[in-house]
Design a protein around this motif. Structure first.
Motif, PDB file in Angstrom:
ATOM      1  N   SER A   1       0.835  -1.198   0.000  1.00 17.42           N
ATOM      2  CA  SER A   1       0.000   0.000   0.000  1.00 17.42           C
ATOM      3  C   SER A   1       0.870   1.248   0.000  1.00 17.42           C
ATOM      4  O   SER A   1       2.063   1.204   0.321  1.00 17.42           O
ATOM      5  CB  SER A   1      -0.905   0.015   1.237  1.00 17.42           C
ATOM      6  OG  SER A   1      -0.142   0.283   2.413  1.00 17.42           O
ATOM      7  N   ALA A   2       0.255   2.370  -0.349  1.00 15.27           N
ATOM      8  CA  ALA A   2       0.984   3.640  -0.330  1.00 15.27           C
ATOM      9  C   ALA A   2       1.479   3.958   1.079  1.00 15.27           C
ATOM     10  O   ALA A   2       2.604   4.453   1.260  1.00 15.27           O
ATOM     11  CB  ALA A   2       0.094   4.765  -0.855  1.00 15.27           C
ATOM     12  N   LEU A   3       0.667   3.679   2.077  1.00 14.97           N
ATOM     13  CA  LEU A   3       1.091   3.975   3.448  1.00 14.97           C
ATOM     14  C   LEU A   3       2.219   3.043   3.892  1.00 14.97           C
ATOM     15  O   LEU A   3       3.140   3.475   4.601  1.00 14.97           O
ATOM     16  CB  LEU A   3      -0.096   3.865   4.406  1.00 14.97           C
ATOM     17  CG  LEU A   3       0.144   4.393   5.825  1.00 14.97           C
ATOM     18  CD1 LEU A   3       0.592   5.856   5.803  1.00 14.97           C
ATOM     19  CD2 LEU A   3      -1.112   4.237   6.671  1.00 14.97           C
ATOM     20  N   GLU A   4       2.183   1.795   3.454  1.00 18.37           N
ATOM     21  CA  GLU A   4       3.296   0.889   3.754  1.00 18.37           C
ATOM     22  C   GLU A   4       4.580   1.376   3.118  1.00 18.37           C
ATOM     23  O   GLU A   4       5.653   1.358   3.750  1.00 18.37           O
ATOM     24  CB  GLU A   4       2.966  -0.520   3.269  1.00 18.37           C
ATOM     25  CG  GLU A   4       1.905  -1.232   4.099  1.00 18.37           C
ATOM     26  CD  GLU A   4       1.429  -2.520   3.463  1.00 18.37           C
ATOM     27  OE1 GLU A   4       0.834  -3.340   4.187  1.00 18.37           O
ATOM     28  OE2 GLU A   4       1.623  -2.708   2.238  1.00 18.37           O
ATOM     29  N   LEU A   5       4.496   1.836   1.870  1.00 21.29           N
ATOM     30  CA  LEU A   5       5.676   2.390   1.204  1.00 21.29           C
ATOM     31  C   LEU A   5       6.168   3.633   1.927  1.00 21.29           C
ATOM     32  O   LEU A   5       7.368   3.796   2.162  1.00 21.29           O
ATOM     33  CB  LEU A   5       5.354   2.697  -0.256  1.00 21.29           C
ATOM     34  CG  LEU A   5       6.441   3.411  -1.055  1.00 21.29           C
ATOM     35  CD1 LEU A   5       7.766   2.658  -1.014  1.00 21.29           C
ATOM     36  CD2 LEU A   5       5.978   3.628  -2.507  1.00 21.29           C
ATOM     37  N   ALA A   6       5.250   4.519   2.299  1.00 24.38           N
ATOM     38  CA  ALA A   6       5.644   5.727   3.023  1.00 24.38           C
ATOM     39  C   ALA A   6       6.335   5.382   4.337  1.00 24.38           C
ATOM     40  O   ALA A   6       7.324   6.018   4.725  1.00 24.38           O
ATOM     41  CB  ALA A   6       4.412   6.598   3.285  1.00 24.38           C
ATOM     42  N   GLY A   7       5.833   4.370   5.022  1.00 23.60           N
ATOM     43  CA  GLY A   7       6.453   3.960   6.272  1.00 23.60           C
ATOM     44  C   GLY A   7       7.841   3.395   6.069  1.00 23.60           C
ATOM     45  O   GLY A   7       8.773   3.694   6.838  1.00 23.60           O
ATOM     46  N   LEU A   8       8.023   2.580   5.034  1.00 27.90           N
ATOM     47  CA  LEU A   8       9.330   2.013   4.736  1.00 27.90           C
ATOM     48  C   LEU A   8      10.340   3.117   4.404  1.00 27.90           C
ATOM     49  O   LEU A   8      11.485   3.109   4.883  1.00 27.90           O
ATOM     50  CB  LEU A   8       9.206   1.030   3.575  1.00 27.90           C
ATOM     51  CG  LEU A   8      10.470   0.272   3.161  1.00 27.90           C
ATOM     52  CD1 LEU A   8      11.015  -0.562   4.306  1.00 27.90           C
ATOM     53  CD2 LEU A   8      10.180  -0.611   1.935  1.00 27.90           C
TER      54      LEU A   8
END
Length: 348
Positions: free
Chosen positions: A327-334
């Motif tokens: 997800s976009a939020l998972e990518l942002a977190g990474l």
């Protein structure tokens, strides 16, 4: 002269997102991005996406610290006086956190809009927005816009900073000449960034300005993922689009097209790509993917972004392209956990 305070912010890492989820989720997503430590949230104003100013107002209400910006709007779909009123409203609502980023606009012919004279339109828009958000009453006769005693009917909080976004020489030079910041769009290697900075410097010289008068923001198409192939596929369609829209300057930024890729682009008329990300990835050699994106494992992304910062860039916008199943939020977190900290640990 403007809302810009040279050097005051230092390194800033922002994210461009909030386009894929419904409005009911925008506030929650914005708050999550702020908690992750991002400095800025940029919201696009392209095609018929959800309204950029309603989205920015929602972000403003859900956050307390991050900067808010259009990423980017244009001088054709709204009259500059309406843009001035809208961004000044967001700035007031957010307590002085708004930035207006302007570009030439793309795909406007679908709406019957002829984006004629983009550099002149942007020049006049910068002048109009800056003066109106400074509280002035503006009378002017331009080549594209004319005003007779226009003023905001509320007191603006401050003069809103204005950035200009582009890849081509005229708009990059105009940024150096007139703007508070430049958004260097889509270049991810020293060749492209060096070309862009040389154009900006021509504008700075023309106006008697220096680099200390201008923020530099690198607009980067990004995917970090443990599977480097998945990350490559995720950015590939946008890389192909960037290649196509950079056609006039490919030689100047050091990009060479393999014969097979050139033949494909000639056959499709260099039109916006209809390929899937997988098809685009198969068309593109590694060196072109590297020229227009930051993708790969987190460690590879760290190395790439460090190279970009070494080119003199002090501000970043990560445009998120999640891999399949991410997800976009998972990518942002990474990115927030494994890429941004490496940037912050490096001296400017």
């Amino acid at each position: 002269m403007t809302g810009h305070v040279p050097g005051a912010d230092g390194l800033r890492v922002g994210v461009a997102s909030l386009v894929e989820q419904p409005m009911s989720e925008v506030a929650e997503r914005a708050a999550a991005l702020e908690r992750l430590g991002y400095d800025d949230i940029w919201v696009p104003d392209e095609r018929l996406l959800r309204n950029v100013y309603i989205s920015l107002a929602t972000v403003a209400g859900a956050t307390t610290r991050v900067g808010l910006g259009t990423g980017v709007t244009n001088p054709y779909t709204r009259h500059p006086v309406l843009t001035a009123a809208a961004i000044a409203t967001v700035d007031e609502l957010s307590g002085g956190r708004a930035t207006l980023a302007l570009g030439a606009g793309g795909g406007l012919s679908v709406y019957g809009i002829d984006p004629r004279g983009p550099a002149q339109a942007l020049r006049e828009t910068v002048q109009i927005v800056r003066r109106l958000t400074s509280g002035e009453t503006v009378t002017m006769t331009g080549k594209q816009f004319s005003l007779a005693g226009a003023h905001l009917d509320f007191p603006p909080l401050r003069t809103v900073p204005i950035y200009l976004a582009g890849r081509g020489p005229r708009i990059l030079q105009l940024a150096g000449e007139t703007a508070d910041g430049v958004v260097i769009g889509g270049f991810a290697q020293a060749g492209g960034i060096g070309y862009a900075r040389a154009q900006v410097e021509r504008g700075l010289d023309r106006a008697g300005r220096s680099w200390s008068d201008l923020d530099q923001l690198s607009w980067l198409y990004v995917c970090a993922h443990p599977d480097r192939r998945a990350a490559r596929v995720a950015v590939s369609k946008m890389v192909l689009a960037s290649l196509i829209t950079s056609r006039a300057i490919l030689d100047q930024i050091g990009v060479r097209l393999p014969d097979a890729l050139r033949a494909h682009l000639d056959a499709t008329g260099w039109a916006y790509p209809a390929e899937t990300p997988e098809q685009a990835s198969a068309l593109l050699p590694d060196e072109i993917v590297e020229a227009f994106s930051v993708c790969g494992t987190p460690a590879e992304c760290v190395a790439k972004v460090r190279e970009i910062r070494a080119c003199g860039i002090d501000r970043f916008a990560f445009v998120l392209f999640p891999a399949a199943g991410q997800s976009a939020l998972e990518l942002a977190g990474l990115l927030a956990r494994e890429v941004a900290p490496a940037l912050r640990s490096e001296p400017s």
